[in-house]
Design a protein around this motif. Structure first.
Motif, PDB file in Angstrom:
ATOM      1  N   TRP A  12       0.811  -1.208   0.000  1.00  0.00           N
ATOM      2  CA  TRP A  12       0.000   0.000   0.000  1.00  0.00           C
ATOM      3  C   TRP A  12       0.858   1.277   0.000  1.00  0.00           C
ATOM      4  N   ASP A  33      12.162   2.159   4.981  1.00  0.00           N
ATOM      5  CA  ASP A  33      11.552   0.821   5.024  1.00  0.00           C
ATOM      6  C   ASP A  33      12.620  -0.145   5.510  1.00  0.00           C
ATOM      7  N   LYS A  93      -4.925   2.485   8.083  1.00  0.00           N
ATOM      8  CA  LYS A  93      -5.996   1.822   8.827  1.00  0.00           C
ATOM      9  C   LYS A  93      -5.560   0.386   9.125  1.00  0.00           C
ATOM     10  N   THR A 121      -9.203   5.376   3.152  1.00  0.00           N
ATOM     11  CA  THR A 121      -9.203   5.802   1.750  1.00  0.00           C
ATOM     12  C   THR A 121     -10.594   5.853   1.114  1.00  0.00           C
TER      13      THR A 121
HETATM   14  N1  LIG Z   1      -6.125   2.139   2.956  1.00  0.00           N
HETATM   15  C1  LIG Z   1      -6.172   1.028   2.264  1.00  0.00           C
HETATM   16  O1  LIG Z   1      -7.025   0.833   1.381  1.00  0.00           O
HETATM   17  C2  LIG Z   1      -5.159  -0.055   2.550  1.00  0.00           C
HETATM   18  C3  LIG Z   1      -4.938  -1.105   1.640  1.00  0.00           C
HETATM   19  C4  LIG Z   1      -3.966  -2.063   1.957  1.00  0.00           C
HETATM   20  C5  LIG Z   1      -3.255  -1.977   3.156  1.00  0.00           C
HETATM   21  N2  LIG Z   1      -3.517  -0.950   4.010  1.00  0.00           N
HETATM   22  C6  LIG Z   1      -2.795  -0.835   5.304  1.00  0.00           C
HETATM   23  O2  LIG Z   1      -1.451  -0.466   5.039  1.00  0.00           O
HETATM   24  C7  LIG Z   1      -0.587  -1.009   6.053  1.00  0.00           C
HETATM   25  C8  LIG Z   1       0.515  -1.807   5.352  1.00  0.00           C
HETATM   26  O3  LIG Z   1      -0.064  -2.878   4.636  1.00  0.00           O
HETATM   27  P1  LIG Z   1       0.660  -3.497   3.350  1.00  0.00           P
HETATM   28  O4  LIG Z   1      -0.314  -4.442   2.763  1.00  0.00           O
HETATM   29  O5  LIG Z   1       1.248  -2.413   2.510  1.00  0.00           O
HETATM   30  O6  LIG Z   1       1.843  -4.323   4.056  1.00  0.00           O
HETATM   31  P2  LIG Z   1       3.244  -4.736   3.429  1.00  0.00           P
HETATM   32  O7  LIG Z   1       3.769  -5.817   4.314  1.00  0.00           O
HETATM   33  O8  LIG Z   1       3.132  -4.978   1.966  1.00  0.00           O
HETATM   34  O9  LIG Z   1       4.161  -3.428   3.614  1.00  0.00           O
HETATM   35  C9  LIG Z   1       4.594  -2.976   4.855  1.00  0.00           C
HETATM   36  C10 LIG Z   1       6.009  -2.402   4.679  1.00  0.00           C
HETATM   37  O10 LIG Z   1       6.422  -1.840   5.940  1.00  0.00           O
HETATM   38  C11 LIG Z   1       7.782  -2.168   6.166  1.00  0.00           C
HETATM   39  N3  LIG Z   1       8.033  -2.102   7.611  1.00  0.00           N
HETATM   40  C12 LIG Z   1       7.535  -2.940   8.582  1.00  0.00           C
HETATM   41  N4  LIG Z   1       7.935  -2.520   9.804  1.00  0.00           N
HETATM   42  C13 LIG Z   1       8.695  -1.409   9.594  1.00  0.00           C
HETATM   43  C14 LIG Z   1       9.373  -0.509  10.461  1.00  0.00           C
HETATM   44  N5  LIG Z   1       9.352  -0.662  11.797  1.00  0.00           N
HETATM   45  N6  LIG Z   1      10.078   0.523   9.912  1.00  0.00           N
HETATM   46  C15 LIG Z   1      10.094   0.697   8.569  1.00  0.00           C
HETATM   47  N7  LIG Z   1       9.472  -0.120   7.705  1.00  0.00           N
HETATM   48  C16 LIG Z   1       8.770  -1.146   8.207  1.00  0.00           C
HETATM   49  C17 LIG Z   1       7.945  -3.559   5.568  1.00  0.00           C
HETATM   50  O11 LIG Z   1       9.294  -3.835   5.250  1.00  0.00           O
HETATM   51  C18 LIG Z   1       7.052  -3.459   4.318  1.00  0.00           C
HETATM   52  O12 LIG Z   1       7.783  -3.037   3.177  1.00  0.00           O
HETATM   53  C19 LIG Z   1      -1.488  -1.854   6.961  1.00  0.00           C
HETATM   54  O13 LIG Z   1      -1.853  -1.083   8.058  1.00  0.00           O
HETATM   55  C20 LIG Z   1      -2.708  -2.133   6.091  1.00  0.00           C
HETATM   56  O14 LIG Z   1      -3.884  -2.334   6.843  1.00  0.00           O
HETATM   57  C21 LIG Z   1      -4.429  -0.007   3.721  1.00  0.00           C
END
Ligand SMILES: NC(=O)c1ccc[n+]([C@@H]2O[C@H](COP(=O)([O-])OP(=O)(O)OC[C@H]3O[C@@H](n4cnc5c(N)ncnc54)[C@H](O)[C@@H]3O)[C@@H](O)[C@H]2O)c1
Length: 330
Positions: A12, A33, A93, A121
């Protein structure tokens, strides 16, 4: 221009990266990241600083705002660090893993006169914007019943179950549309795997005003479906978020109740009228969201996805989770 840094550029976060990079309201300074497989060149070639350590963003005095798109179990610590260092925060979220953490973040933000906003969003999707207007203008009559289907194969999350992953979308949309909170929440669920994290959950929201909302959430469906049906006392609306055309259809249909003379026999009277499909805005919700974040920071408007809105969603998740925990599925 507001100087911003993004923490987390996974699935995301990449969308947020693209939108902040192209935003006329923000100067995207840095990205952090912890995934060491990431090629930092991709960011540095766009003149954005890259670090594997989130502290490099939270401690940078030049950064005014931080966007956090990491897994839910990291939200609280990262947001707290950013707020304590005087940064405005846009957090993914669900806001945090529990309501106590949400309350603490809101308290710090208020004390320091900073913005904390939660990326719900969907509130900026063309579909929700249209439905909100429809409901506010009573075009459907009084809202009686809403049913939402949000199912797909995955994407499985490591730290939360399907309720905490998908229901934040519906809870946020429903609270925004109805402007009232449910009186009670029931949930049942099922886990196909040994991790015991529910991957299928059904939720019922019960309102004092007699409305009902049913949600069907799943990571175990062979097909993707994102449909919401809204039944009003006068018209019915169906929103299919996956459709490029006819995303919303309003049916001038309904059933009137009639009882035969003195008998209690219910005779439904069907009304099947016209179907109307309005044109819905197709502009990217995240682009509207970045502008909204800038307007809120500049005190031009209150946020429709404030910390309090995010807290409201987490409180509903907690209620639904306790129903799941004590339910028949255990
Ligand atoms: N608003 C939306 O429609 C929507 C859609 C999908 C996901 N999300 C939310 O986005 C967030 C991430 O989800 P995602 O699917 O992208 O996960 P993901 O695992 O694909 O990405 C998370 C990223 O964060 C990094 N990370 C983890 N801990 C870290 C830290 N302490 N410091 C720096 N980087 C760190 C990881 O390396 C990874 O690249 C969640 O809260 C999810 O609920 C929201």
């Amino acid at each position: 221009m507001i100087n911003i840094g993004i923490i987390g550029v996974g699935y995301w976060g990449k969308n947020l990266y693209r939108n902040f990079l192209n935003s006329q309201y923000f100067n995207l300074m840095s990205v952090a990241d912890s995934n060491t497989m990431i090629d930092r060149q991709n960011y540095e070639s766009a003149n954005v600083k890259f670090s594997f350590d989130a502290r490099d963003i939270c401690n940078d005095p030049k950064v005014d705002a931080v966007c956090i798109a990491t897994p839910v179990n990291t939200h609280f610590e990262l947001a707290k660090q950013a707020l304590e260092n005087g940064k405005h925060v846009l957090i993914e979220k669900p806001m945090c893993l529990n309501s106590i953490e949400c309350l603490k973040l809101i308290e710090i933000a208020n004390k320091k006169n900073l913005v904390i906003m939660v990326d719900h969003t969907y509130l900026f999707s063309g579909g929700v914007e249209y439905i909100k207007k429809c409901i506010d203008e009573k075009k459907l009559g009084e809202i009686c019943f809403i049913s939402s289907i949000r199912i797909n194969l995955g994407l499985f999350q490591q730290d939360v179950n399907v309720l905490w992953d998908l229901a934040p979308h519906d809870f946020s949309i429903i609270n925004h549309l109805l402007g009232e909170k449910p009186d009670s929440i029931d949930a049942i669920g099922y886990s196909h795997f040994q991790n015991k994290k529910e991957d299928v959950v059904h939720v019922a929201l019960n309102y004092k005003t007699n409305k009902k909302v049913f949600l069907q959430l799943s990571w175990m469906s062979p097909v993707k479906n994102r449909t919401m049906s809204i039944n009003g006392s006068e018209k019915m609306l169906i929103w299919d978020d996956l459709k490029l055309e006819d995303t919303i259809k309003i049916y001038d249909s309904g059933v009137d109740q009639r009882f035969e003379n003195d008998s209690s026999r219910f005779l439904p009277e069907y009304r099947i009228g016209d179907i109307y499909s309005p044109r819905i805005s197709t502009s990217e919700p995240l682009s509207k969201l970045t502008k909204h974040f800038s307007d809120v920071i500049n005190k031009k408007t209150p946020s429709i996805m404030s910390g309090e809105h995010g807290l409201g969603v987490v409180l509903m998740l907690e209620q639904a989770q306790s129903s799941l925990d004590f339910g028949l599925n255990k």
